[in-house]
Design a protein around this motif. Structure first.
Motif, short mmCIF file in Angstrom:
data_model
loop_
_atom_site.label_atom_id
_atom_site.label_comp_id
_atom_site.label_asym_id
_atom_site.label_seq_id
_atom_site.Cartn_x
_atom_site.Cartn_y
_atom_site.Cartn_z
N ASN A 74 0.68 -1.61 0.06
CA ASN A 74 0.12 -0.74 0.43
C ASN A 74 1.19 1.17 0.39
N PRO A 75 1.17 1.32 -0.88
CA PRO A 75 2.87 2.83 -1.33
C PRO A 75 2.06 4.18 -0.63
N ARG A 76 1.10 3.96 -0.07
CA ARG A 76 -0.09 5.24 0.09
C ARG A 76 -0.01 5.64 2.01
N ARG A 77 0.67 4.55 2.27
CA ARG A 77 1.52 4.05 3.67
C ARG A 77 3.02 4.52 3.75
N ARG A 78 3.51 5.53 3.90
CA ARG A 78 4.42 5.64 4.01
C ARG A 78 5.21 6.77 5.58
N VAL A 79 6.55 6.05 6.29
CA VAL A 79 6.98 6.65 6.96
C VAL A 79 8.24 7.55 7.03
N ALA A 88 25.86 17.41 21.52
CA ALA A 88 27.06 17.45 20.58
C ALA A 88 28.65 16.91 20.54
N TYR A 89 28.69 15.93 21.14
CA TYR A 89 29.63 14.72 21.18
C TYR A 89 28.61 13.94 20.45
N GLY A 90 27.64 14.17 19.85
CA GLY A 90 27.26 12.70 18.83
C GLY A 90 25.56 12.00 19.62
N SER A 91 24.80 11.74 18.16
CA SER A 91 23.91 10.79 19.24
C SER A 91 22.75 12.06 19.11
N ALA A 92 21.39 11.50 19.29
CA ALA A 92 20.38 12.11 19.79
C ALA A 92 19.27 11.86 20.88
N ARG A 93 18.61 12.55 21.06
CA ARG A 93 17.88 12.53 22.50
C ARG A 93 16.25 11.30 22.07
N GLY A 94 16.44 10.93 20.79
CA GLY A 94 15.16 10.44 20.11
C GLY A 94 15.10 10.31 18.65
N MET A 95 14.16 8.44 18.38
CA MET A 95 13.57 8.96 17.31
C MET A 95 12.29 9.50 17.34
N VAL A 96 12.10 10.85 16.46
CA VAL A 96 10.72 10.52 15.74
C VAL A 96 10.54 10.47 14.46
N THR A 97 9.10 9.83 14.29
CA THR A 97 8.56 9.85 12.88
C THR A 97 8.15 10.48 12.81
N ALA A 98 7.17 10.38 11.33
CA ALA A 98 6.40 11.66 10.42
C ALA A 98 5.61 10.33 9.80
N VAL A 99 4.22 9.79 9.57
CA VAL A 99 3.72 9.04 9.09
C VAL A 99 2.45 10.10 8.48
N THR A 100 2.20 8.75 7.22
CA THR A 100 1.32 8.90 6.53
C THR A 100 0.50 7.89 6.20
N ALA A 101 -0.82 8.19 5.75
CA ALA A 101 -1.71 6.95 5.10
C ALA A 101 -2.49 7.03 3.89
N ASP A 102 -2.44 8.46 3.20
CA ASP A 102 -3.16 9.56 1.98
C ASP A 102 -2.29 10.03 1.42
N GLY A 103 -0.89 8.87 1.00
CA GLY A 103 0.01 9.11 0.13
C GLY A 103 1.19 10.70 0.35
N GLY A 104 1.01 11.31 1.81
CA GLY A 104 1.56 12.52 1.94
C GLY A 104 1.02 13.66 1.64
#
Length: 497
Positions: A74-79, A88-104
């Motif tokens: 279902n290519p309308r579902r994208r993440v 400052a010394y590398g890495s991040a506080r977390g992972m965040v995602t953006a999701v769509t079910a209508d092709g963006g």
């Protein structure tokens, strides 16, 4: 906005010099598209205090290193996923995602439960990666840092609703931070075998300076993972980076990677001279689903480009570390990377392909259409990604500096080059289109003295084209950088929309 916290939990990005053999690039398109869609925004971790540690600092609202997955059923579902709030010394506080079910057309932001700020067990993450299985199951992985005790490792989460909700993370590997550094995991869901997925990455033993290429797989949809095991140990002093598995139509697995003299010590290592080599692009094969692997075969000897801000020695950090690979429906495998030998600018995009399952490869060719320049000038191109559509069309994305002028700031642009047919194997027939920018690279988050957007971007295909996820800086006052998405349709010729 800077907040002060603990001593670094991560040693930083690996780096080294890379490769070449020149070819002619297609002319650039002058048409500028409408602005791409911004999918990131204010940090969801702004009010979080559970990851406080004195001695380090993070920058709020910094997004970097986007990864993109599209549901093949279902290519309308994208993440899209990214690192949020870089330390400052590398890495991040977390992972965040953006999701769509209508092709963006609309996007929803979700925070997978990986770090303390998102309800997970880890202190920090880096190198997020997403992949969809043929059954619609979505997998996410990242390099993770444990707090008590201090560890680095790899964890995987899954989602069965297109990324709207996530499982708890499953730890695939972990080692004491005092002796080991896990880096750049990449996850591949088997496109023909539901519930099966593979993850590969490099682990550095900082005590004896050895590196192992580690592999694990799941056969139950990510609920459990086989114990991580070494499938290759390079000579002492050499490591691997950019490991990525592709699955051929006959089920053969290929792991492609860059091997070189990688050492801890931060992104500044990317400025090491080529004399530190040799550096190689390599491939390993498995015909039994990853149970056994061939010895590595060399695709090409390389020299890593080290892109810099024009007229300075300031590196564009992480922009040339990671190669990318793609396989089309007929089994042709293609690989791109940053190459110092294919242009006077010393930072070009190289392409090689294999039509026999990775046994032999074409001569590397330059494929970016950036007008060349003297070393370190506006002719530099970097951070290439590649993908293959079902009909065999290749798409390659990259940043370049062709729009830079003597005015203040550094103008960078994100491009896509597409090609269909056998001419692509010779680096011919690529047509460029602008995806985003110009934007001010000088406004980006600084890491080890240079601007940092990440060591890769996102690129995936739909039934009718491609989708790119990338970072631009300096677009919004008070916000260092954001993640953007743009579609490219390929009905009788690819076009940006």
């Amino acid at each position: 906005m800077l907040r002060h916290r603990s001593r670094s939990l991560f040693a930083a990005a690996l780096a080294a010099p890379l490769l070449g053999a020149p070819a002619v690039a297609a002319p650039a398109s002058a048409a500028a598209p409408a602005p791409p869609a911004r999918v990131s925004g204010a940090s969801p971790f702004a009010a979080c205090t559970t990851d406080e540690f004195p001695g380090d600092a993070y920058t709020l609202d910094v997004e970097a290193e986007p990864t993109l997955a599209i549901d093949p059923a279902n290519p309308r579902r994208r993440v899209v996923g990214w690192q949020q709030d870089r330390w400052a010394y590398g890495s991040a506080r977390g992972m965040v995602t953006a999701v769509t079910a209508d092709g963006g057309r609309s996007w929803r932001q979700v925070t997978p439960p990986l770090t303390l700020c998102s309800g997970g067990p880890y202190g920090r993450i880096t190198n997020p990666w997403l992949t969809f299985g043929p059954d619609g199951r979505l997998y996410a992985t990242a390099m993770v840092a444990g707090i008590a005790p201090l560890t680095t490792g790899v964890a995987v989460l899954t989602s069965d609703d297109g990324g709207r909700s996530w499982s708890a993370p499953v730890e695939v590997a972990a080692d004491p931070m005092s002796g080991y550094f896990h880096d750049k995991p990449a996850l591949t869901a088997d496109p023909r075998r539901p519930h099966r997925a593979y993850v590969v990455w490099n682990r550095h033993n900082t005590t004896d300076q050895t590196h192992d290429l580690l592999f694990s797989r799941t056969t139950d949809g990510g609920r459990t993972w086989e114990p991580a095991r070494s499938i290759y140990r390079p000579p002492v002093g050499d490591g691997t980076i950019g490991n990525q598995i592709v699955v051929l139509p006959d089920g053969t697995l290929l792991d492609l990677f860059h091997q070189g003299p990688f050492a801890p010590g931060g992104a500044a290592a990317s400025a090491r001279a080529a004399a530190d080599g040799p550096e190689l692009l390599r491939v390993m094969r498995s015909t039994d689903g990853g149970t056994t692997w061939s010895a590595p075969a060399t695709i090409a000897a390389t020299e890593l480009g080290v892109p810099v801000l024009p007229g300075t020695a300031t590196p564009i950090v992480g922009a040339s570390l990671v190669p990318d690979v793609a396989v089309d429906a007929r089994g042709r495998v293609s690989m791109v990377w940053n190459d110092a030998r294919l242009g006077e600018s010393r930072s070009a995009v190289a392409l090689t392909s294999s039509s026999d399952g990775g046994r032999t490869w074409t001569t590397p060719r330059r494929v970016n259409g950036t007008p060349d320049s003297p070393p370190g000038g506006s002719g530099q191109a970097f951070t290439p990604q590649i993908d293959a559509a079902p009909d065999g069309t290749l798409a390659i994305t990259y940043y370049d500096l062709r729009d830079d002028t003597a005015a203040a700031g550094t103008s960078a642009t994100h491009w896509i080059a597409t090609c269909h047919g056998r001419a692509c194997l010779r680096g011919k027939g690529f047509r460029e289109r602008r995806l985003g920018g110009p934007f001010d690279l000088d406004a980006a988050f600084r890491w080890f003295g240079g601007p940092y957007l990440g060591s890769y971007t996102g690129l995936a295909h739909t039934r009718h084209g491609f989708v790119s996820a990338f970072v631009m800086s300096g677009e919004r006052a008070g916000d260092p950088q954001d993640v953007y998405v743009r579609d490219v349709t390929c009905h009788g010729g690819c076009r940006v929309r």
